[in-house]
Design an enzyme around this catalytic site. Structure first.
Site, PDB file in Angstrom:
ATOM      1  N   HIS A   1       9.430  -3.570   3.418  1.00  0.00           N
ATOM      2  CA  HIS A   1       8.972  -3.985   2.122  1.00  0.00           C
ATOM      3  C   HIS A   1      10.196  -4.214   1.199  1.00  0.00           C
ATOM      4  O   HIS A   1      10.148  -4.953   0.414  1.00  0.00           O
ATOM      5  CB  HIS A   1       8.240  -2.554   1.440  1.00  0.00           C
ATOM      6  CG  HIS A   1       7.026  -2.178   1.948  1.00  0.00           C
ATOM      7  ND1 HIS A   1       7.069  -1.229   2.857  1.00  0.00           N
ATOM      8  CD2 HIS A   1       5.725  -2.884   2.101  1.00  0.00           C
ATOM      9  CE1 HIS A   1       5.639  -1.168   3.245  1.00  0.00           C
ATOM     10  NE2 HIS A   1       4.982  -2.096   2.847  1.00  0.00           N
TER      11      HIS A   1
ATOM     12  N   HIS B   1       9.207   0.849   3.379  1.00  0.00           N
ATOM     13  CA  HIS B   1      10.208   0.912   4.352  1.00  0.00           C
ATOM     14  C   HIS B   1      11.115  -0.339   4.308  1.00  0.00           C
ATOM     15  O   HIS B   1      10.849  -1.196   3.268  1.00  0.00           O
ATOM     16  CB  HIS B   1       9.726   1.194   5.689  1.00  0.00           C
ATOM     17  CG  HIS B   1       8.549   0.067   6.135  1.00  0.00           C
ATOM     18  ND1 HIS B   1       8.911  -1.239   6.107  1.00  0.00           N
ATOM     19  CD2 HIS B   1       7.271   0.268   6.433  1.00  0.00           C
ATOM     20  CE1 HIS B   1       7.682  -1.967   6.596  1.00  0.00           C
ATOM     21  NE2 HIS B   1       6.651  -1.015   6.488  1.00  0.00           N
TER      22      HIS B   1
ATOM     23  N   MET C   1       0.868  -1.225   0.032  1.00  0.00           N
ATOM     24  CA  MET C   1      -0.117   0.006  -0.013  1.00  0.00           C
ATOM     25  C   MET C   1       0.884   1.282   0.020  1.00  0.00           C
ATOM     26  O   MET C   1       0.272   2.477   0.501  1.00  0.00           O
ATOM     27  CB  MET C   1      -0.897   0.131   1.261  1.00  0.00           C
ATOM     28  CG  MET C   1      -1.829  -1.069   1.158  1.00  0.00           C
ATOM     29  SD  MET C   1      -3.623  -1.030   2.029  1.00  0.00           S
ATOM     30  CE  MET C   1      -3.077  -0.515   3.569  1.00  0.00           C
TER      31      MET C   1
ATOM     32  N   SER D   1       4.361   1.305   8.339  1.00  0.00           N
ATOM     33  CA  SER D   1       4.205   2.449   7.512  1.00  0.00           C
ATOM     34  C   SER D   1       3.533   3.472   8.692  1.00  0.00           C
ATOM     35  O   SER D   1       3.777   4.668   8.419  1.00  0.00           O
ATOM     36  CB  SER D   1       3.158   2.328   6.497  1.00  0.00           C
ATOM     37  OG  SER D   1       3.528   1.461   5.290  1.00  0.00           O
TER      38      SER D   1
ATOM     39  N   ASP E   1       2.138  -9.156   9.353  1.00  0.00           N
ATOM     40  CA  ASP E   1       0.777  -9.306   9.524  1.00  0.00           C
ATOM     41  C   ASP E   1       0.281 -10.587   9.554  1.00  0.00           C
ATOM     42  O   ASP E   1       0.028 -11.171   8.428  1.00  0.00           O
ATOM     43  CB  ASP E   1       0.175  -8.491   8.399  1.00  0.00           C
ATOM     44  CG  ASP E   1       0.506  -6.845   8.494  1.00  0.00           C
ATOM     45  OD1 ASP E   1      -0.025  -6.236   9.653  1.00  0.00           O
ATOM     46  OD2 ASP E   1       0.985  -6.418   7.415  1.00  0.00           O
TER      47      ASP E   1
HETATM   48  O1  PAF Z   1      -0.362  -5.789   3.794  1.00  0.00           O
HETATM   49  C1  PAF Z   1      -0.589  -4.997   3.123  1.00  0.00           C
HETATM   50  O2  PAF Z   1       0.050  -3.989   2.720  1.00  0.00           O
HETATM   51  C2  PAF Z   1      -1.977  -5.026   2.394  1.00  0.00           C
HETATM   52  O3  PAF Z   1      -2.841  -5.300   3.444  1.00  0.00           O
HETATM   53  C3  PAF Z   1      -2.055  -5.802   1.042  1.00  0.00           C
HETATM   54  C4  PAF Z   1      -1.589  -7.031   1.107  1.00  0.00           C
HETATM   55  C5  PAF Z   1      -1.155  -5.126   0.290  1.00  0.00           C
HETATM   56  C6  PAF Z   1      -3.590  -5.552   0.438  1.00  0.00           C
HETATM   57  O4  PAF Z   1      -3.816  -4.402   0.333  1.00  0.00           O
END
Ligand code: PAF
Length: 510
Positions: free
Chosen positions: A36, A33, A29, A189, A153
């Site tokens: 990612h 950082h 999204m 984020s 997550d």
């Molecule tokens: O974890 C995330 O950044 C979001 O939930 C995802 C998997 C990109 C879906 O929008």
């Protein structure tokens, strides 16, 4: 390959049609950082697939408009970060591309209630439905081979694994452990919203979880109320703090070796989540199966690749059989057998070729225990109750702190019934006889004709499956893999995928 930015649905569909390679997909999204970056660079280093990063702030997963409006937007920097860390293409759609109005083909999904009604699902109504909807939509547009997600997550990861399974999507999920800042706080984020004081609070919270993880290793227990009290004393508002089974998200049970301690707190307007895995011992893989199923080769490779200890329990039975033959002991005479068991030492040592040698009372028997003479008596020896009891105890001692892959015939049923992953490896008798015949390490097998080898295998199967103690049977929770037609590497990769699916990456104590 020319790096591209794609924005429209038609552009991504066109691009997809012209891509011949497999795709690694990293959905985000934005506001990228180091977490990612780790996802993108892991995808880049894993294989030579094309790496596609998507940046889309999915409105469906926000339960609150203000939160959506305030979500950090840093698109120019995100593009730079993605390309410089291994992205070949970036997909930046807008709402109308992902959810075209009046398009009946868009499926709005519901996350499974068992997984979405716990933890974050309690307060973020509809959040996981939104995540499932957007990821399903993106997967259908992109059709990647691999989907990269963070363990940060964890609940989302479980729900998306479930989605892939239920929808029978042909994509492998690869996860990376939670990435933490220098002060122990998981990268997120939303951290940019934190004031100095709020950052202090989340640091306290995360470090309490990390402390609980360290304590659990020593004490094998957790006092949840005590932790809640300590956190609350700092005036931190806890949304939840739970000790759960890491896959079902039901209350953790005493017998669970790996459990999840997960929490969410509110720091000012920001809601932050963190979790740790609590482990009594390192994971164990149990591989059972009949003679000639490829167990040894597969198990050794798995040990090497996952850096686990390799425990060949069959070699222990063979080693004992060797000693009984050498000392001309009548193993039917209980006293004599007991005397041997009292003093025997069976030890595995790595040799210079980084293989394992087996020593009986300090004498190396690696080669001798593979003779047909030993093969012909080992099944009988291993059906003696005293022998079984003795060696199972020895094997459990070796596996006390886990971190091993063990092969045998009763590993998943008797030796390590709580192993995290149980595999029952088998193959047809024809296939197993052919493999034995071409086994360069077994001179005897090479000298015996194929028909006789098949008969010997049948006889061994019968003896193993019908002995009174610990017969060769598949454990209820074992996954059967029939290896006919598969290469060794294919079987190894399959088992490693299953392991990665069961064991969180983040189980090591740092
Ligand atoms: O974890 C995330 O950044 C979001 O939930 C995802 C998997 C990109 C879906 O929008």
């Amino acid at each position: 390959m020319k790096k591209v930015i794609l924005r429209k649905t038609e552009e991504i569909e066109n691009w997809r049609r012209n891509i011949k390679n497999d795709i690694n997909f990293i959905p985000t999204m934005g506001n990228l950082h180091s977490g990612h970056i780790k996802l993108i660079s892991t995808a880049k280093n894993d294989n030579s697939n094309v790496n596609l990063v998507s940046i889309f702030i999915n409105p469906l997963q926000f339960d609150n408009n203000l939160d959506l409006e305030n979500y950090p937007k840093t698109i120019d920097n995100d593009i730079k970060i993605s390309f410089s860390n291994g992205a070949d293409a970036i997909f930046i759609p807008c709402n109308e591309d992902i959810y075209p109005p009046n398009n009946k083909k868009i499926k709005f999904l519901k996350a499974p209630i068992e997984l979405s009604s716990a933890l974050c699902g309690l307060n973020r109504i509809g959040h996981f439905d939104g995540v499932c909807t957007v990821v399903y939509r993106l997967l259908n547009l992109i059709k990647p081979k691999n989907l990269y997600l963070g363990e940060k997550d964890w609940q989302q990861l479980l729900i998306l694994k479930n989605l892939v399974q239920i929808k029978k999507l042909n994509v492998a999920i690869k996860s990376i452990p939670t990435q933490r800042d220098f002060d122990g706080v998981p990268l997120s984020s939303r951290n940019v919203h934190l004031s100095k004081n709020e950052r202090k609070l989340i640091r306290f919270f995360s470090n309490e979880l990390l402390e609980a993880k360290r304590n659990f290793q020593q004490e094998k227990k957790i006092n949840l109320n005590e932790i809640i009290k300590k956190i609350s004393a700092k005036k931190i508002s806890i949304e939840y703090l739970e000790h759960l089974h890491p896959h079902t998200l039901q209350q953790a049970r005493l017998e669970d070796n790996i459990s999840l301690l997960a929490g969410a707190i509110r720091c000012g307007k920001t809601r932050l989540i963190d979790h740790v895995f609590l482990m009594k011992r390192s994971p164990i893989i149990a591989i059972d199966g009949p003679a000639g199923s490829g167990k040894s080769t597969v198990t050794k490779l798995i040990a090497e690749k996952l850096k686990l200890l390799y425990l060949d329990t069959g070699a222990m039975y063979r080693a004992l059989s060797w000693l009984l033959i050498k000392e001309s002991i009548d193993y039917k005479k209980e006293k004599k057998l007991q005397n041997i068991l009292k003093d025997i030492s069976i030890v595995f040592k790595s040799n210079t070729n980084s293989h394992q040698d087996v020593y009986v009372n300090n004498y190396c028997v690696t080669e001798e225990i593979r003779s047909q003479k030993i093969s012909s008596i080992v099944s009988k020896i291993s059906s003696i109750k005293e022998v079984r009891n003795f060696l199972v105890k020895e094997q459990r001692k070796i596996g006390e702190s886990g971190g091993l892959v063990a092969e045998g015939r009763d590993i998943g049923t008797t030796v390590f019934p709580n192993a995290e992953l149980k595999i029952f490896l088998t193959a047809s008798i024809d296939e197993r006889a052919k493999r034995r015949k071409s086994d360069k390490n077994s001179k005897d097998s090479q000298e015996i004709d194929l028909h006789t080898l098949k008969e010997l295998i049948k006889k061994r199967d019968f003896e193993d499956s019908n002995r009174e103690i610990s017969p060769l049977i598949k454990a209820n929770d074992a996954i059967e893999i029939i290896t006919d037609g598969y290469s060794i590497n294919e079987v190894v990769d399959k088992i490693i995928d299953l392991y990665n699916d069961k064991i969180p990456k983040d189980t090591e104590i740092k």
